[in-house]
Enzyme design. Structure first.
Site, PDB file in Angstrom:
ATOM      1  CB  CYS A  86     109.429 -36.298  66.307  1.00 15.03           C
ATOM      2  SG  CYS A  86     110.327 -35.020  67.155  1.00 15.03           S
ATOM      3  CG  HIS A 183     105.154 -33.838  65.998  1.00 13.00           C
ATOM      4  ND1 HIS A 183     104.872 -34.959  66.746  1.00 13.00           N
ATOM      5  CD2 HIS A 183     106.319 -33.359  66.474  1.00 13.00           C
ATOM      6  CE1 HIS A 183     105.824 -35.141  67.638  1.00 13.00           C
ATOM      7  NE2 HIS A 183     106.721 -34.184  67.502  1.00 13.00           N
ATOM      8  CD  GLU A 185     101.955 -36.296  65.053  1.00 17.49           C
ATOM      9  OE1 GLU A 185     102.530 -36.290  63.947  1.00 17.49           O
ATOM     10  OE2 GLU A 185     102.550 -36.109  66.126  1.00 17.49           O
TER      11      GLU A 185
END
Ligand code: GLN
Length: 204
Positions: A86, A183, A185
């Protein structure tokens, strides 16, 4: 093989990436360390770097001021794998403009040969989660969380499209650079982090 992975920790979602990278190392059965890095010296010692999501203008400015930006650039140019997420994708890019505000004077690493549109899917309140496929890197199905996410509007011939969402390019690879606009994660699926770790060559 033991690898030393850093997560650029000046700003952004650092802890989540440390957890994801450690989980990925564990599932791959690779020995290594994952830690937050801020200084040029810490970055110099790494085998791989994750540049997390956050705010690219702030991250760029802070890393310019503390000297990290220069070292990150040199390390990537000398072959160190990097995973930009990002804001990290934006920082790696050669060219970025905001969907609403247009071109801003923000420090960029100027390495990934793409033109990025920042906040391409709307503002914070428009955040969403979506199923992503990245077949070309062996990930048929994963999830991505899009938060003020950029998209890639244009790219050079050395850039490989890894994933698209709604006709927009949201993941790319260029040599030792992997960059995604969402994202990974923030989900429980560490396949993108595993792919990144696979890009790190064992020490001789
Ligand atoms: N829109 C942010 C930027 O331009 C990136 C958002 C994110 O990293 N989640 O820096």
């Amino acid at each position: 093989m033991s690898v030393s992975i850093g997560v650029l920790g000046l700003q952004g979602d650092v802890a989540e990436n440390i957890v994801a990278a450690r989980t990925a190392l564990g599932t791959l059965g690779i020995k290594g360390t994952v830690k937050q890095v801020k200084t040029p010296d810490e970055i110099s010692a790494l085998d791989g770097l994750i540049i997390p999501g956050g705010e690219s203008t702030m991250m760029g400015q802070m890393s310019l001021v503390n000297g990290a930006l220069k070292v990150i650039k040199e390390k990537i140019q000398s072959g160190m794998p990097v995973f930009g997420i990002c804001a990290g994708l934006i920082l790696l890019s050669k060219n970025a403009k905001d969907r609403v505000v247009g071109k801003m004077d923000q420090p960029l690493l100027n390495l990934l040969d793409v033109r990025v549109e920042r906040n391409s899917f709307g503002r914070q309140k428009d955040s969403f989660e979506a199923e992503i496929s990245a077949d070309s890197i062996g990930i048929p199905k994963t999830k991505g969380v899009f938060i003020r996410a950029p998209s890639i509007e244009d790219m050079g011939k050395d850039v490989q499209v890894v994933s698209k969402f709604n006709e927009k390019v949201v993941a790319v690879k260029q040599g030792n650079i992997l960059a995604v606009s969402f994202h990974p994660e923030l989900t429980h699926d560490v396949s993108m982090h595993k792919h990144f770790i696979g890009m790190i060559k064992p020490k001789k």
